[in-house]
Design a protein around this motif. Structure first.
Motif, PDB file in Angstrom:
ATOM      1  N   PRO A  53       4.049  -1.831 -10.356  1.00 20.68           N
ATOM      2  CA  PRO A  53       3.011  -1.376  -8.849  1.00 20.68           C
ATOM      3  C   PRO A  53       4.205  -2.292  -7.264  1.00 20.68           C
ATOM      4  O   PRO A  53       4.176  -2.061  -6.301  1.00 20.68           O
TER       5      PRO A  53
ATOM      6  N   SER B 195       3.201   0.992  -3.632  1.00 18.43           N
ATOM      7  CA  SER B 195       2.839   0.906  -5.297  1.00 18.43           C
ATOM      8  C   SER B 195       2.888   2.119  -5.751  1.00 18.43           C
ATOM      9  O   SER B 195       2.772   2.410  -6.901  1.00 18.43           O
ATOM     10  N   ASP B 196       1.894   3.488  -5.253  1.00 18.49           N
ATOM     11  CA  ASP B 196       2.142   4.680  -6.187  1.00 18.49           C
ATOM     12  C   ASP B 196       3.232   5.005  -6.301  1.00 18.49           C
ATOM     13  O   ASP B 196       3.233   5.528  -7.792  1.00 18.49           O
TER      14      ASP B 196
ATOM     15  N   SER C 289       1.033  -1.051  -0.042  1.00 15.61           N
ATOM     16  CA  SER C 289      -0.474  -0.040   0.024  1.00 15.61           C
ATOM     17  C   SER C 289       0.408   1.775  -0.120  1.00 15.61           C
ATOM     18  O   SER C 289       0.188   2.060  -0.499  1.00 15.61           O
TER      19      SER C 289
ATOM     20  N   ARG D 216       1.940   9.501  -1.238  1.00 13.17           N
ATOM     21  CA  ARG D 216       1.999   9.725  -2.446  1.00 13.17           C
ATOM     22  C   ARG D 216       3.052  11.510  -2.580  1.00 13.17           C
ATOM     23  O   ARG D 216       2.741  12.501  -3.306  1.00 13.17           O
TER      24      ARG D 216
ATOM     25  N   SER E  47       4.752   3.708 -10.242  1.00 11.87           N
ATOM     26  CA  SER E  47       4.057   3.405 -10.798  1.00 11.87           C
ATOM     27  C   SER E  47       4.143   4.544 -11.214  1.00 11.87           C
ATOM     28  O   SER E  47       4.750   4.993 -12.449  1.00 11.87           O
TER      29      SER E  47
END
Length: 395
Positions: A46, A36-37, A33, A276, A40
């Motif tokens: 991811p 992964s962002d 969790s 993020r 990407s």
């Protein structure tokens, strides 16, 4: 042979094994969790870190089983201890040289990893387990070898003092202040847990500090120490994170935001904002901040409860152990997990300076996972021995 393995397996301590499995599962989920962002965004897969973490967990579980079924006396053999010591010292020296010839090899201000292609190892993590095994073996023999003459005792403790101090000095100049502090606390705990007299304990600690100081002074003369400014900035950021947000305080500030965003019940798995790009490397040092943001304070408390149960059980097994060596192994492994948890949680809450210490079994990291799993396997081994001895005594 299989009969002996099955016989030992029936003494498995599930109060240790079940929390370990649950923590690893939660850790793998949160690593995915939290990473992964970012993967990407950078054009990578991811699940890149998630896949590696699963590999580390699998290898760690294999080492846990290996150390559970291993005969503990094999770890006390001089050839084994000397061999492992030489390998770790060479690895730490290699990092020291690498920091001078390739300053770009530093990660987050520290040259602490040896790159092995797709994976990397952190020798300081393995040094923790070495120190536990070495001191447990040496201190458990002190009952027979301690003399009334102080000169004989100085000879007895001089080698351990020099070894531990040199390892701590190597780790400290990487710079890895958190790792060096953990090694020092392991020494402190095992010394006094062994039943050594207070004054001898103070003398050994003082001698260790003197050797560390001399080692760092020698490295400074050779221009081999680095990272002083980096550590200083971290301390300043800890004291005034909002005022010094652009000078290292941003990690702590964003950690506060993540915890505040989560509240009691969280924003939902995968819905963190701070992961993020706001909180650097959210899958390592600050994974608990992201966990709190997504799963809430309740989720974070569940994780801390499992860690507390694990630590409490390890120290309980140590207290009940009949042999000093077995007890000291438990105290050493329990100390590693407790202090790592304390440093990590204290750092993300702003109660302690950020030291780069990972949260046991939750944060991404291969070396930490392998060392902790091996250590937990040794504690399971001690627990099985104690249960078997108690059963034989009652029958």
């Amino acid at each position: 042979m299989w009969h002996k393995l099955r016989d030992k397996a029936q003494y498995l301590d599930y109060w240790l094994l079940i929390p370990y499995v649950i923590l690893c599962a939660i850790g793998a989920l949160m690593v995915y969790s939290a990473s992964s962002d970012l993967m990407s965004i950078h054009g990578a897969k991811p699940d890149a870190y998630f896949t590696k973490q699963l590999i580390y967990i699998g290898l760690g579980f294999g080492l846990l089983l290996f150390s559970f079924f291993l005969k503990l006396n094999l770890l006390r053999k001089p050839k084994f201890l000397i061999g492992v010591t030489v390998v770790i010292l060479l690895a730490l020296f290699y990092l020291l040289v690498l920091s001078r010839i390739r300053p770009d090899a530093a990660i987050n201000g520290a040259t602490a990893w040896i790159n092995l292609g797709p994976f990397s190892i952190q020798p300081a993590e393995f040094a923790k387990l070495l120190i536990v095994l070495y001191l447990a073996n040496m201190l458990s023999k002190r009952e027979k070898n301690l003399s009334e003459h102080w000169r004989d005792n100085v000879k007895l403790f001089s080698a351990p003092v020099i070894l531990v101090a040199v390892i701590i000095a190597f780790v400290l100049v990487q710079p890895d202040t958190g790792g060096a502090a953990i090694l020092g606390i392991i020494l402190l705990v095992l010394l006094f847990a062994s039943g050594i007299s207070f004054w001898w304990g103070i003398s050994i600690i003082s001698a260790t500090l003197a050797v560390i100081t001399a080692a760092i002074a020698g490295l400074s003369r050779l221009n081999l120490t680095t990272g002083v400014n980096y550590r200083f900035n971290r301390i300043l950021a800890f004291l005034e994170p909002f005022k010094l947000e652009n000078m290292g305080g941003s990690q702590l500030v964003n950690s506060y935001y993540a915890i505040n965003n989560g509240g009691w019940f969280g924003m939902g798995l995968g819905n963190s904002i701070q992961k993020r790009g706001y909180l650097p490397e959210p899958y390592t040092d600050f994974i608990l901040s992201i966990t709190t943001e997504e799963l809430g304070v309740i989720g974070a408390l569940f994780i801390l409860g499992l860690l507390f149960l694990l630590i409490f059980r390890i120290f309980t097994i140590g207290i009940r152990a009949r042999q000093t060596y077995n007890a000291l192994i438990c105290y050493g492994i329990g100390t590693i997990i407790f202090v790592q948890s304390l440093f990590n949680i204290g750092g993300l809450l702003g109660l302690l300076p950020i030291t780069g210490v990972t949260l046991p079994f939750i944060s991404y990291g291969g070396s930490s996972m392998l060392v902790l799993a091996t250590g937990l396997g040794l504690v399971l081994n001690v627990s099985a021995q104690e249960k078997k001895a108690l059963k034989m005594k009652q029958s």
